[in-house]
Design a protein around this motif. Sequence first.
Motif, PDB file in Angstrom:
ATOM      1  N   VAL A   8     104.908 -74.885  -0.730  1.00  0.00           N
ATOM      2  CA  VAL A   8     105.346 -74.036   0.390  1.00  0.00           C
ATOM      3  C   VAL A   8     105.294 -74.837   1.691  1.00  0.00           C
ATOM      4  O   VAL A   8     106.212 -74.790   2.516  1.00  0.00           O
ATOM      5  CB  VAL A   8     104.453 -72.777   0.501  1.00  0.00           C
ATOM      6  CG1 VAL A   8     104.691 -72.050   1.815  1.00  0.00           C
ATOM      7  CG2 VAL A   8     104.711 -71.845  -0.664  1.00  0.00           C
ATOM      8  N   ARG A   9     104.236 -75.581   1.857  1.00  0.00           N
ATOM      9  CA  ARG A   9     104.096 -76.363   3.097  1.00  0.00           C
ATOM     10  C   ARG A   9     105.174 -77.438   3.189  1.00  0.00           C
ATOM     11  O   ARG A   9     105.762 -77.650   4.246  1.00  0.00           O
ATOM     12  CB  ARG A   9     102.703 -76.992   3.167  1.00  0.00           C
ATOM     13  CG  ARG A   9     101.601 -75.969   3.389  1.00  0.00           C
ATOM     14  CD  ARG A   9     100.237 -76.591   3.250  1.00  0.00           C
ATOM     15  NE  ARG A   9     100.009 -77.598   4.252  1.00  0.00           N
ATOM     16  CZ  ARG A   9      99.470 -77.377   5.443  1.00  0.00           C
ATOM     17  NH1 ARG A   9      99.087 -76.155   5.759  1.00  0.00           N
ATOM     18  NH2 ARG A   9      99.295 -78.345   6.301  1.00  0.00           N
ATOM     19  N   ALA A  36     108.159 -77.432   1.723  1.00  0.00           N
ATOM     20  CA  ALA A  36     109.462 -76.790   1.957  1.00  0.00           C
ATOM     21  C   ALA A  36     109.564 -76.307   3.410  1.00  0.00           C
ATOM     22  O   ALA A  36     110.618 -76.408   4.043  1.00  0.00           O
ATOM     23  CB  ALA A  36     109.650 -75.627   0.994  1.00  0.00           C
ATOM     24  N   SER A  37     108.467 -75.808   3.954  1.00  0.00           N
ATOM     25  CA  SER A  37     108.474 -75.342   5.347  1.00  0.00           C
ATOM     26  C   SER A  37     108.680 -76.512   6.299  1.00  0.00           C
ATOM     27  O   SER A  37     109.456 -76.429   7.242  1.00  0.00           O
ATOM     28  CB  SER A  37     107.136 -74.667   5.690  1.00  0.00           C
ATOM     29  OG  SER A  37     106.906 -73.582   4.853  1.00  0.00           O
ATOM     30  N   ARG A  38     107.972 -77.586   6.018  1.00  0.00           N
ATOM     31  CA  ARG A  38     108.074 -78.747   6.889  1.00  0.00           C
ATOM     32  C   ARG A  38     109.498 -79.280   6.937  1.00  0.00           C
ATOM     33  O   ARG A  38     109.973 -79.731   7.967  1.00  0.00           O
ATOM     34  CB  ARG A  38     107.116 -79.838   6.409  1.00  0.00           C
ATOM     35  CG  ARG A  38     107.214 -81.119   7.198  1.00  0.00           C
ATOM     36  CD  ARG A  38     106.057 -82.041   6.968  1.00  0.00           C
ATOM     37  NE  ARG A  38     104.847 -81.472   7.515  1.00  0.00           N
ATOM     38  CZ  ARG A  38     103.751 -81.226   6.844  1.00  0.00           C
ATOM     39  NH1 ARG A  38     103.704 -81.533   5.576  1.00  0.00           N
ATOM     40  NH2 ARG A  38     102.708 -80.696   7.412  1.00  0.00           N
ATOM     41  N   LEU A  76     113.249 -75.762   4.954  1.00  0.00           N
ATOM     42  CA  LEU A  76     114.002 -75.133   3.866  1.00  0.00           C
ATOM     43  C   LEU A  76     113.715 -73.637   3.738  1.00  0.00           C
ATOM     44  O   LEU A  76     114.442 -72.923   3.079  1.00  0.00           O
ATOM     45  CB  LEU A  76     113.671 -75.814   2.531  1.00  0.00           C
ATOM     46  CG  LEU A  76     113.968 -77.315   2.462  1.00  0.00           C
ATOM     47  CD1 LEU A  76     113.474 -77.909   1.152  1.00  0.00           C
ATOM     48  CD2 LEU A  76     115.465 -77.564   2.608  1.00  0.00           C
ATOM     49  N   LEU A  77     112.641 -73.178   4.353  1.00  0.00           N
ATOM     50  CA  LEU A  77     112.293 -71.759   4.239  1.00  0.00           C
ATOM     51  C   LEU A  77     112.720 -70.986   5.484  1.00  0.00           C
ATOM     52  O   LEU A  77     112.710 -71.539   6.591  1.00  0.00           O
ATOM     53  CB  LEU A  77     110.779 -71.591   4.045  1.00  0.00           C
ATOM     54  CG  LEU A  77     110.178 -72.180   2.776  1.00  0.00           C
ATOM     55  CD1 LEU A  77     108.754 -71.704   2.597  1.00  0.00           C
ATOM     56  CD2 LEU A  77     110.996 -71.802   1.554  1.00  0.00           C
ATOM     57  N   ALA A  78     113.058 -69.722   5.265  1.00  0.00           N
ATOM     58  CA  ALA A  78     113.471 -68.876   6.389  1.00  0.00           C
ATOM     59  C   ALA A  78     112.343 -68.797   7.412  1.00  0.00           C
ATOM     60  O   ALA A  78     111.175 -68.677   7.032  1.00  0.00           O
ATOM     61  CB  ALA A  78     113.811 -67.482   5.876  1.00  0.00           C
ATOM     62  N   GLU A  79     112.707 -68.887   8.667  1.00  0.00           N
ATOM     63  CA  GLU A  79     111.690 -68.821   9.723  1.00  0.00           C
ATOM     64  C   GLU A  79     111.553 -67.395  10.219  1.00  0.00           C
ATOM     65  O   GLU A  79     112.472 -66.596  10.091  1.00  0.00           O
ATOM     66  CB  GLU A  79     112.064 -69.745  10.880  1.00  0.00           C
ATOM     67  CG  GLU A  79     111.961 -71.197  10.473  1.00  0.00           C
ATOM     68  CD  GLU A  79     112.105 -72.144  11.634  1.00  0.00           C
ATOM     69  OE1 GLU A  79     111.670 -71.774  12.737  1.00  0.00           O
ATOM     70  OE2 GLU A  79     112.658 -73.231  11.425  1.00  0.00           O
ATOM     71  N   SER A  80     110.408 -67.122  10.822  1.00  0.00           N
ATOM     72  CA  SER A  80     110.187 -65.788  11.364  1.00  0.00           C
ATOM     73  C   SER A  80     111.045 -65.596  12.601  1.00  0.00           C
ATOM     74  O   SER A  80     111.609 -66.546  13.129  1.00  0.00           O
ATOM     75  CB  SER A  80     108.718 -65.614  11.713  1.00  0.00           C
ATOM     76  OG  SER A  80     108.333 -66.663  12.563  1.00  0.00           O
ATOM     77  N   ALA A  81     111.112 -64.336  13.069  1.00  0.00           N
ATOM     78  CA  ALA A  81     111.921 -64.025  14.248  1.00  0.00           C
ATOM     79  C   ALA A  81     111.513 -64.927  15.402  1.00  0.00           C
ATOM     80  O   ALA A  81     110.352 -65.318  15.515  1.00  0.00           O
ATOM     81  CB  ALA A  81     111.713 -62.577  14.631  1.00  0.00           C
ATOM     82  N   GLN A 135     110.214 -66.579  18.579  1.00  0.00           N
ATOM     83  CA  GLN A 135     109.110 -66.228  19.466  1.00  0.00           C
ATOM     84  C   GLN A 135     109.608 -66.272  20.903  1.00  0.00           C
ATOM     85  O   GLN A 135     110.613 -66.904  21.184  1.00  0.00           O
ATOM     86  CB  GLN A 135     107.984 -67.241  19.316  1.00  0.00           C
ATOM     87  CG  GLN A 135     107.363 -67.208  17.942  1.00  0.00           C
ATOM     88  CD  GLN A 135     106.286 -68.266  17.832  1.00  0.00           C
ATOM     89  OE1 GLN A 135     105.614 -68.575  18.787  1.00  0.00           O
ATOM     90  NE2 GLN A 135     106.158 -68.826  16.646  1.00  0.00           N
ATOM     91  N   LEU A 161     108.983 -76.957  14.305  1.00  0.00           N
ATOM     92  CA  LEU A 161     107.585 -77.172  13.909  1.00  0.00           C
ATOM     93  C   LEU A 161     107.567 -78.141  12.736  1.00  0.00           C
ATOM     94  O   LEU A 161     108.164 -77.883  11.706  1.00  0.00           O
ATOM     95  CB  LEU A 161     106.959 -75.839  13.488  1.00  0.00           C
ATOM     96  CG  LEU A 161     105.514 -75.880  13.024  1.00  0.00           C
ATOM     97  CD1 LEU A 161     104.583 -76.317  14.146  1.00  0.00           C
ATOM     98  CD2 LEU A 161     105.084 -74.527  12.490  1.00  0.00           C
TER      99      LEU A 161
END
Lengths: 266, 187
Positions: free
Chosen positions: A52-53, A55-57, A60-65, A67, A212
Amino acid sequence: MTHQEIQEGEIIERYVRHELARDERRSFQEHYFACEDCFEQVQTTARMIAGVRQASRKGLLAESAAQPAAWWASLFRPAFGLAIASALVLAVAFGWLVLRQISSPSQELARKPQSGASPGPTGTPGQNTAPSATPSPSPGKNESPKPSEEPELLAQNRTPVVLLESSRGTSPSSNQLTLPANSSSAILRIEVEPGSPFASFQFQIFDSAKRLVATATSGKANTRGSVAARVSAGALQNGKYLVKCYGVKNGQRELIGEYDLLVRKL
Amino acid sequence: MQTSVELQSNQELVARIRQGDADAEALLYEKFSARVYFTALSETHSKEDAEDVRAETFLRVIQALRQDKLHSADSLPAFIVGITLNVIRELVRQKYRADSLEDYEDDIARDDSMEAAFLDAETGRELEKAAQQLKPREQQLLRMYYFEELPKEEIARKLGIKAERVRLLKSRALQQLREIYKKMTRR
């Protein structure tokens, strides 16, 4: 430690994320040394979280709304950007004219003892040490390693450290991190007031596109008010970054500082 | 928990090692080496350090067993954990003292390199694909929880859910990821 305690207390996940107290950690280790199921689960959980980390880096993963925009985000808006760029061009041009006038007499003076002159120190003041050969007598000071020291330093397998100093409102970034090619990680340090009330600290590192790219977590500040967290060298490339540091207490985060960071990979 | 068969085999192993049986030493290594390596990896997040820890730990464990220093074979797993952690502590002290990191012993493993530690290239790629197959909200939740490491209250606010639900939904999303990954790797 029983299976029930492990399930109810989310022990496996907390173990992987280093959230267990030392004695709980030891207790769980003793458990999985004797328990096939838990050993299997802890390995799988570590892989899933790492996946998960990663893929996030990589984005590749959907980001939150989105900020609320940070104060510096407005600097990237086209209108502001144009204005700032124009101001910078004028400032540089003006500065160059002034410096040209000032430097002329000194250049003339410098020409006379030319043969015996030795070059001054290189590097900009304010570069933070990367791997330091000996513990710095004043770790709070930013220092630049002398070029001649570098091969010796690089031969030593030490983790590069950067002491972050707030750069908001001041001129160019003084926080430089030099990463030797063989570094797998680096350590970010900040100084806070001794006796800081925060239970932990979180660092978020954003690239110049405001993406990020890494997070790092540290425990409480030590008695001298130092906070350190480790970040993967793989997440950092040459370039400028913005580091935000949050203090965490009772599940609430409080932004305690923003730092420019310049990364230089060798 | 340990089964009686495992207890028996630990006792057997310990007895044979005391008698100088080299095959029993190999069996002991086979039985516990992955655990020692994983423990070292989870403490240091460095594959290289974990290998060093594993090698040094087994040297010490076998030496101690040969010298009959283990009082009860039942406590063999805890005995190996203890030696593993001592070796890790020594390594960390040696490696990081020069950087004045002795104050941060607790933080040594809190690094951001867990991906490098726990994933090889292929597993990493497969997991990335699996994670992309999750629903967008699951992806957001896992990202905020494990990567951005936001507090539950903040995640709840961003997703418009109650904070108490975060843990449950996160566990489900992680389980879903596990199942997608399992299906992908079964093919």
